[in-house]
Enzyme design. Structure first.
Site, mmCIF file in Angstrom:
data_model
loop_
_atom_site.group_PDB
_atom_site.id
_atom_site.type_symbol
_atom_site.label_atom_id
_atom_site.label_comp_id
_atom_site.label_asym_id
_atom_site.label_seq_id
_atom_site.Cartn_x
_atom_site.Cartn_y
_atom_site.Cartn_z
ATOM 1 N N ALA A 37 23.217 32.267 41.968
ATOM 2 C CA ALA A 37 24.259 32.949 42.738
ATOM 3 C C ALA A 37 25.554 33.063 41.927
ATOM 4 C CB ALA A 37 24.528 32.180 44.024
ATOM 5 N N GLY A 46 24.601 27.767 41.567
ATOM 6 C CA GLY A 46 25.581 28.743 41.088
ATOM 7 C C GLY A 46 25.395 29.015 39.612
ATOM 8 N N CYS A 47 25.445 30.307 39.282
ATOM 9 C CA CYS A 47 25.192 30.732 37.904
ATOM 10 C C CYS A 47 26.143 30.073 36.919
ATOM 11 C CB CYS A 47 25.333 32.249 37.823
ATOM 12 S SG CYS A 47 25.240 32.938 36.186
ATOM 13 N N PHE A 48 27.420 30.006 37.288
ATOM 14 C CA PHE A 48 28.401 29.520 36.328
ATOM 15 C C PHE A 48 28.324 28.010 36.118
ATOM 16 C CE2 PHE A 48 29.881 33.730 36.673
ATOM 17 C CZ PHE A 48 30.493 33.977 35.452
ATOM 18 N N LYS A 102 32.038 27.689 30.482
ATOM 19 C CA LYS A 102 31.460 29.028 30.617
ATOM 20 C C LYS A 102 32.463 30.023 31.190
ATOM 21 C CE LYS A 102 27.267 30.941 32.726
ATOM 22 N NZ LYS A 102 25.985 30.508 33.315
#
Lengths: 273, 132
Positions: free
Chosen positions: A80, A143-145, A159
């Site tokens: 996400a 979460g992607c980050f 990131k």
């Protein structure tokens, strides 16, 4: 010199953004043509979830509803992503066009280097993660980050840009977001964790993620970053970006995809039509 | 001698085809699997769906990308390997047998002429890798 199409910056809804990205990808697959770079924003705060991600498991839908945060499922995989002020890019191309190939990681590397060049012009010194850590079972991983992975962009170990790719026959779409601002508390709340009760998680996430506003001394908006990123592609690849519009076919397909797919609750909730 | 099984045919989209009269069983090659990296999920069209040569029959999500699976032949799907939905790990150790994906009752036998034998596929993979 080779030319690519550059679509003008726009802020659209989540459904519109995903539909336009997919329409360009589908038309590139069927009709070929030059690569298309799109740099865009979000008209409302939006969470995008990965193609096969479990929405119920990974996103606090009640929180999003209460805060007016849209949810849309991407055509690409991964975790996400919370979009608010960020600058999102998408690039669709035949894999046979220079400098691309069937090599998935090679494509990430090429695009990553262009973004690094562009961020450098904005005074941000980013680097490509060649070997990221494997996703662990920490709860922030929805979460992607939260999960640096190979060929994503870091600034001083944190990131700043996550990307995802979908490949069809002979072509690909890669999109990703450069964070302009980052709020670890709201990110954790969106992932279903109450950031206020998870100070350690907030601290970890704040250390793992950075954003443009933290890395520059002057305020930078998504719009202001557009020319920097564009020239990063032009200079690194020795190409020229020519402003263009969606074709009639792309526009019609995007409209259909909004109605049938990205504006469709069934797709966004379950990943099925 | 090729490193790819010699009883199969191969497409330039990195799928293999095992031909048994008019039924063709389809999966991905180990080159495709290695390029994809860690596979997370596989989504396949259902039994009775029609597939067309050169068009998708499913989607595979890996740690690197989401990739459409491209059919090497046209026809109707008569079987789907649902075991893959529970254990995609099979694709990392046995792409050519337990890792089969769909079986198709083919429409046109002549489409098989578009596929490559193991030696030609190996040469094609070398070309693709040379372009990297």
């Amino acid at each position: 010199m080779e030319t690519w199409r550059l679509l003008s910056f726009q802020r659209l809804s989540g459904a519109e953004n995903m539909a336009v990205d997919e329409a360009i990808f589908r038309e590139t697959a069927t009709r070929g043509g030059e690569p298309t770079l799109r740099l865009y924003g979000w008209i409302r705060p939006t969470v995008t979830v990965g193609y096969s991600q479990d929405l119920e498991e990974d996103v606090n839908r009640a929180f999003c509803e209460e805060r007016g945060i849209d949810i849309v499922r991407r055509p690409t995989g991964g975790k996400a992503v919370y979009h608010s002020t960020d600058l999102t890019y998408s690039l669709a191309s035949s894999q046979h066009r220079f400098p691309f190939s069937a090599d998935i990681l090679g494509t990430y590397r090429v695009i990553g280097r262009c973004l690094i060049k562009g961020l450098g012009k904005a005074g941000i010194s980013a680097e490509l993660v060649e070997e990221g850590r494997a996703p662990g079972r920490c709860f922030e991983e929805a979460g992607c980050f939260a999960v640096p992975f190979r060929n994503e962009l870091l600034v001083k170990g944190a990131k700043i840009c996550g990307s995802a790719q979908v490949r069809g026959r002979d072509c690909f779409l890669q999109h990703g977001s450069v964070l302009i601002d980052f709020d670890p508390v709201i990110s954790l709340q969106i992932m279903g964790k109450d950031g206020r009760d998870e100070e350690e998680a907030v601290r970890r996430l704040a250390g793992a993620v950075t954003c443009v506003s933290r890395e520059t001394s002057v305020p930078v908006t998504a719009e202001r970053l557009v020319p920097y990123l564009g020239s990063g592609f032009e200079e690194l690849l020795n190409i020229r970006l020519l402003k263009g519009d969606l074709t009639g076919r792309e526009r019609a397909l995007a409209e259909r995809l909004i109605t049938e797919k990205y504006g469709n609750r069934r797709w966004n909730e379950r990943g099925r039509l | 001698m090729s490193t790819y099984p010699d009883d199969l045919l191969y497409s330039r989209d990195h799928t293999w085809a095992r031909v048994d009269d008019t039924v063709v069983t389809i999966g991905i090659t180990d080159f495709a699997q290695e390029n994809l990296g860690d596979i997370i999920s596989v989504d396949l069209y259902t039994v009775d769906s029609a597939v067309k040569q050169g068009e998708p029959f499913g989607l595979i999500e890996s740690s690197k990308a989401t990739v459409e699976l491209i059919a090497p032949v046209s026809g109707d799907i008569i079987a789907v390997n649902e075991d893959l939905f529970d254990d995609v790990g099979v694709l990392e150790c046995d792409v050519y047998d337990a890792g089969w994906m769909i079986a198709v009752a083919i429409d046109r036998v002549d489409e098989l002429d578009d596929l490559l034998d193991p030696d030609d596929y190996e040469e094609y993979v070398d070309q693709v890798q040379g372009r990297r």
